[in-house]
Design an enzyme around this catalytic site. Structure first.
Site, mmCIF file in Angstrom:
data_model
loop_
_atom_site.group_PDB
_atom_site.id
_atom_site.type_symbol
_atom_site.label_atom_id
_atom_site.label_comp_id
_atom_site.label_asym_id
_atom_site.label_seq_id
_atom_site.Cartn_x
_atom_site.Cartn_y
_atom_site.Cartn_z
ATOM 1 N N GLU A 350 0.800 -1.238 0.000
ATOM 2 C CA GLU A 350 0.000 0.000 0.000
ATOM 3 C C GLU A 350 0.831 1.285 0.000
ATOM 4 O OE1 GLU A 350 -3.860 -1.799 2.312
ATOM 5 O OE2 GLU A 350 -2.130 -1.203 3.464
HETATM 6 C C1 TNX Z 1 -4.351 -4.134 4.319
HETATM 7 S S1 TNX Z 1 -2.937 -6.173 2.855
HETATM 8 C C2 TNX Z 1 -3.106 -3.987 4.889
HETATM 9 C C3 TNX Z 1 -3.007 -3.535 6.269
HETATM 10 C C4 TNX Z 1 -4.351 -3.392 6.899
HETATM 11 C C5 TNX Z 1 -5.259 -4.504 6.443
HETATM 12 C C6 TNX Z 1 -6.598 -4.492 7.098
HETATM 13 C C7 TNX Z 1 -1.740 -5.466 3.598
HETATM 14 C C8 TNX Z 1 -0.455 -6.065 3.429
HETATM 15 N N1 TNX Z 1 -1.931 -4.339 4.311
HETATM 16 O O1 TNX Z 1 -2.291 -2.336 6.342
HETATM 17 O O2 TNX Z 1 -4.189 -3.441 8.284
HETATM 18 O O3 TNX Z 1 -5.435 -4.387 5.066
HETATM 19 O O4 TNX Z 1 -7.397 -5.558 6.721
#
Ligand code: TNX
Length: 714
Positions: A350
């Site tokens: 992200e």
């Molecule tokens: C996505 S998928 C994230 C996290 C969040 C989570 C909540 C991923 C590697 N990162 O930063 O906590 O979704 O479901």
């Protein structure tokens, strides 16, 4: 004798064994004549490779039963004996003697680490008869896994924390077992919600029960930095002072000594710790602590909110790339030096604002810091878009949505990143977010978590396979070849670890203790992921799994685990109802406590109305440290509140922003005439409706025994 898992060669071996046992059992001097009633098949989770119930009554522990460890060259084997004796002590009240001998003694629990190397690092065989129990493995780790099976062959009360009557009989069975995958992990996001040491250790013990062997600690994120780095004290003096929904902390981090204590504790449960230092995004806690990681060399403000994808190291000029690189070297050297396990996880998820070259600059700096410490790089699957060292491990968190694009003209970037990583010879750990994310709601009654992958009931947590989790939806064309799959991991994210999750929390009163959140979200789903990682695919069967798991509720109750009694599990004993954690209706005379017109307005007085099941009649009960609850309305996200904190009879009960004050806390007590009274902690007065007419207003009143003060919690 019945073979539950028919396997040709083993059946022959077991038939021979049974003959031997049959001739042994009646002649043992100490075995009282007992009817040879075959016990029901033990419900072991994860399902062993092969398991055969034997006739006979099994082996009953006494206060003198030795835990007999056979002498070996493995220095950790004796520790498994001590661990087992410690495990059995609270419920039995026995202090079993742990002995080391070169030959097994009789009428004992024998732990033999000198089994054939063909058993592998984690495999074991277990035989339980009237004359004793023997666990055989090739080294201590296999013994430890076998001991987890052994505890499940004892009655559920063995998990009790206080002495229970017994008898403590190990079911008569022959098991031969081994792990499908060598990596079976659980991730705990201690960054968004800090887990105190005792709560983290408790979770380690619970995961070990299901043969989880890797603890991935998500140590850093926007909302907090949780690991002391001696050379950069501001990371913890500043960066550890926030959590999602909390500010002003002074010790929300692990000191070097504490981190090492966790690592050692995990090791004593044969669990490897994987530390994650997330980047180049998810890094605000560092940006707030270390000015030169920001392009303007000014510290960012601290962040304690609930969003993702909000931050990025400054990687837009050579000076700042060098600052980031120096920072990463210091941090990763420190963390790696305290981590005996082979991996350091670099995050990589992200990062909407990063250009490809900025992202690559991060991966290059971070991965050379890792490899120069002799460690292997792990990362979320996005890391595959950049150059990564060979044999890095990528963690897939995509979903069926991503799989549906494979081979189409609209293949998405998650698919591309996986292809890139596979080309670079990466291995994979599978954490599909629509199956293995423990923060997803089970169903609409789940009090906390989130639903961006929809609901994940137990059946969905179980219903997948690593070999197809990066394949097309029809199961063909896996992006990751089967021999590159290292294993599985469940992910316990904590960014929404509060009641009223679909809006930002306004008060810390909305947050349960971390262990309560962890246990509610993990039990029963973590054992499902554990079984996918351990058991052969040929044993995969949801009906059988949920039947076996249904007997574990009694174990969790005995251990005090705050599990979710999911309605799709045939619980063998009624789930304990000591806790009201979760979403409920409150009714009296068929009328439900209700926010009139589903209003979102502050100060709206609550009423009672015919029960219709709408969200304005649903309340999330969140347990407070004194045992009282706050009641968060599911429609409005606001809390049931005694207006203006009044102490007077007749004061209206309204909805108000959750604040954590005592006029929003309610003691819920079973009432003599049925139902529960709901008493304001502030005023001592009772939640009361005026009548059984639709629209009757709700106030606080002195106890008067009326049915209008007795609420059925549905
Ligand atoms: C996505 S998928 C994230 C996290 C969040 C989570 C909540 C991923 C590697 N990162 O930063 O906590 O979704 O479901």
């Amino acid at each position: 004798m019945r073979s539950t898992r028919p396997r040709g060669r083993r059946i022959a071996a077991l038939a021979a064994l049974t003959l031997t046992l049959a001739s042994l059992v009646p002649t043992t001097a100490t075995a009282a004549p007992k009817p040879t009633v075959k016990a029901p098949a033990p419900a072991v989770v994860p399902q062993p490779v092969s398991q055969t119930s034997l006739s006979g009554s099994g082996f009953t522990l006494t206060a003198q039963t030795p835990v007999n460890v056979i002498a070996s060259s493995d220095p950790d084997a004796a520790g498994v004996g001590t661990y087992l004796a410690g495990l059995l002590a609270p419920a039995t009240g026995y202090t079993l003697p742990v002995t080391t001998t070169s030959q097994p003694v009789s009428q004992a629990i024998v732990l033999n680490p000198n089994g054939a190397s063909t058993l592998g690092a984690e495999g074991y065989s277990l035989s339980s008869t009237g004359t004793g129990v023997t666990v055989t493995a090739h080294g201590a780790q296999g013994l430890f896994r076998g001991v987890q099976t052994l505890r499940q062959l004892l009655p559920a009360a063995i998990e009790s924390t206080s002495v229970k009557p017994g008898p403590w009989t190990v079911a008569p069975v022959q098991i031969s077992d081994n792990a499908r995958y060598s990596y079976r992990g659980v991730m705990v996001d201690v960054a968004r919600r800090f887990f105190p040491m005792d709560q983290l250790k408790r979770y380690i013990d619970q995961a070990a029960m299901y043969k989880i062997n890797t603890l991935h600690l998500h140590l850093t994120d926007d909302q907090g930095w949780r690991i002391a780095i001696g050379a950069i004290p501001s990371l913890t003096t500043i960066g550890a002072s926030t959590q999602s929904g909390f500010t002003g902390g002074t010790n929300w981090y692990y000191t070097a000594a504490e981190y090492q204590e966790i690592v050692a504790y995990a090791k004593s449960r044969f669990m490897t710790v994987v530390p994650e230092i997330d980047g180049p995004g998810h890094i605000n806690s560092a940006l707030a602590s270390v000015p030169n990681l920001n392009c303007d060399d000014q510290p960012s403000p601290l962040y304690s909110g609930f969003a993702v994808g909000i931050s990025l190291y400054c990687l837009s000029d050579p000076q700042h790339v060098s600052n980031v690189s120096d920072f990463l070297t210091t941090v990763i050297d420190t963390v790696a030096s305290m981590t005996p396990g082979p991996y350091v996880h670099l995050g990589g998820d992200e990062t909407p604002a990063a250009t490809p070259s900025q992202y690559a600059a991060y991966v290059s700096a971070a991965s050379s810091a890792v490899t120069s410490q002799g460690k292997t790089v792990m990362g979320w699957h996005q890391l595959g878009q950049s150059t990564i060292p060979a044999n890095s491990i990528m963690q897939w968190w995509g979903s069926d949505g991503d799989r549906s694009t494979i081979g189409t003209s609209y293949e998405n970037e998650n698919v591309h990143f996986v292809r890139d990583a596979v080309q670079q010879n990466a291995k994979f750990v599978m954490s599909p977010s629509d199956h293995a994310y423990l923060d997803m709601l089970y169903d609409s009654s789940t009090p906390y978590g989130q639903d961006w992958q929809g609901h994940v009931p137990l059946s969905r947590a179980y219903d997948w396979d690593p070999t197809t989790s990066t394949a097309k939806l029809d199961g063909t064309g896996s992006l990751v070849p089967a021999d590159r799959i290292a294993g599985v991991e469940a992910a316990l994210w904590t960014d929404r670890a509060y009641a009223g999750w679909h809006r930002p929390a306004t008060s810390t009163s909305q947050f349960p203790e971390p262990y309560v959140y962890a246990e509610h979200m993990s039990f029963p789903r973590l054992p499902a992921i554990a079984e996918i990682g351990w058991s052969p695919r040929s044993t995969h069967n949801y009906t059988d799994f949920s039947r076996r798991l249904g007997t574990h509720g009694a174990r969790w109750s005995a251990a005090g685990i705050e599990y979710y009694a999911a309605p799709d599990v045939p619980w063998s004993t009624p789930p304990s109802s000591s806790s009201l954690i979760g979403v409920h209706t409150l009714t009296t005379g068929g009328k439900a406590l209700d926010v009139p017109g589903s209003s979102g307005a502050l100060d709206t007085q609550l009423d009672t109305w015919a029960l219709h099941g709408g969200n304005n009649q649903k309340w999330t009960f969140v347990k407070q440290s004194d045992g009282s609850y706050i009641l968060v309305n599911v429609a409005s996200g606001l809390c049931a509140d005694v207006s203006h904190g009044s102490l007077s009879a007749g004061a209206p009960i309204v909805q108000w922003t959750c604040s954590g004050t005592t006029n929003q806390q309610w003691q819920v007590t079973p009432a003599a005439g049925g139902g529960h009274t709901v008493t304001s902690v502030k005023s001592g007065l009772l939640l009361t409706t005026a009548s059984t007419a639709d629209g009757a207003l709700v106030t606080q009143e002195p106890a008067n025994g009326s049915a209008l003060q007795r609420w059925t919690i549905g």
